[in-house]
Design a protein around this motif. Structure first.
Motif: not given
Length: 252
Positions: A182-185, A205-209, A2-8, A166-170
Motif C-alpha cells: 500500500g504505502p508508496s516510497i 546513511e539511508l533516507r527516504f519517505t 502506528a501502521r504507517l510507522a511500521l511500514h516505514a 523497486d530496489a527498496l520495495t521488491e
C-alpha cells in the motif's frame, strides 16, 4: 499512524534488499562504479566484521506525530556462515541469529520463545549480510562520486546513490509475497563512505519517505561497519534450539 510507522520501519530494514534494476535514465558515474566494485571485492575477501545501526522513523499527520527509534548491534562470520544481531526498541531488546539458512528470532515479551525460519534465498551467503546488502542497493538507480572525507581520521571516498523504488520495495519474504502492501516510497537516497586505501565499507546513511493517503513517514538509517577480520563469537543460545515457535512469534 502506528501502521504507517511500521511500514516505514520495515522499509528501513530493506537495507536488506538484493535487487539490481538499472534503466536508461540513470546516471552511473564511472569513478563511483569503480569504487563500489572495489568495495564489493574487499567485502568478499573479509571473513568477519561488526556493525552498528541507528534507525529513526517519524510518522506525522495533521494532529499527531509518532517517532520510533531502533538501535542494532551485531557481528558477521562469513567463513562459518553465522550472524548475530541485537535490536533495542522502546526499552526492549531482542536477539536474532542466522546460521547458514536458519534464522532464529527472539520473541517479544511476555513470550519467552524463539521463532525459527528457513531462508529461501539461494544467493551467496555473504550477499545476505548487512554490508553487502547496502552495497547492493547502490547497484540500482543513479550513483555519483562525491570526493573524499575523513572517517575516524582515515581518508574515505564518498559515494551517493538514488536507489530505485523497486530496489527498496521488491524485497520479499520466504513466501514470495511483498513486504509492503500500500504505502508508496519516495526520494530514496543512500550515501556510503568507503576506505580509500582498503576499499572497505565504513559507513552508510539511508533516507527516504513513505506516504499513505495524507500520512507521511520519514525514515533514516545510519550504519557503521568495522573490525574487519577480527575474531568474533557467535553462538546460538541453547533455548533458541529447544523453546521454539514453528509458526512465528505469537502476536506477529
Amino acid at each position: 499512524m502506528a501502521r504507517l510507522a511500521l511500514h516505514a520501519l520495515l522499509a528501513v530494514c530493506v537495507l536488506t534488499s538484493g535487487c539490481s534494476l538499472l534503466g536508461p535514465d540513470y546516471t552511473r558515474d564511472e569513478r563511483a562504479v569503480d569504487v563500489l566494485d572495489n568495495a564489493t571485492d574487499s567485502l568478499g575477501a573479509s571473513e568477519t566484521y561488526r556493525f552498528e545501526s541507528q534507525m529513526t522513523v517519524t510518522a506525522a499527520t495533521d494532529s499527531r506525530t509518532e517517532r520510533v527509534d531502533v538501535e542494532l548491534t551485531g557481528a558477521v562470520d562469513v567463513g562459518d556462515r553465522k550472524m548475530r544481531e541485537n535490536a533495542t526498541m522502546r526499552g526492549e531488546s531482542r536477539r536474532a541469529f542466522v546460521v547458514n539458512r536458519t534464522v532464529y528470532r527472539e520473541c517479544a515479551s511476555p513470550w519467552d520463545g524463539w521463532a525459527v525460519d528457513e531462508s529461501a534465498e539461494e544467493s551467496q551467503w555473504v550477499n545476505r549480510t548487512p554490508a553487502a546488502r547496502q552495497l547492493t542497493l547502490l547497484q540500482s538507480g543513479s550513483v555519483y562520486w562525491n570526493g573524499t572525507q575523513a572517517v575516524d581520521d582515515e581518508p574515505a571516498v564518498v559515494v551517493t546513490g538514488e536507489p530505485t523504488v523497486d530496489a527498496l520495495t521488491e524485497y520479499q519474504d520466504d513466501q514470495s509475497q511483498p513486504v509492503f502492501g500500500g504505502p508508496s516510497i519516495e526520494d530514496p537516497q543512500l550515501r556510503a563512505w568507503i576506505d580509500a586505501d582498503t576499499g572497505r565499507l565504513l559507513r552508510t546513511e539511508l533516507r527516504f519517505t513513505v506516504t499513505r493517503g495524507d500520512n507521511t513517514a520519514t525514515a533514516t538509517m545510519t550504519n557503521t561497519f568495522g573490525d574487519y577480520n577480527e575474531p568474533v563469537s557467535i553462538e546460538v543460545p541453547a533455548e533458541a534450539r529447544t523453546n521454539q515457535y514453528e509458526l512465528g512469534c505469537p502476536g506477529e
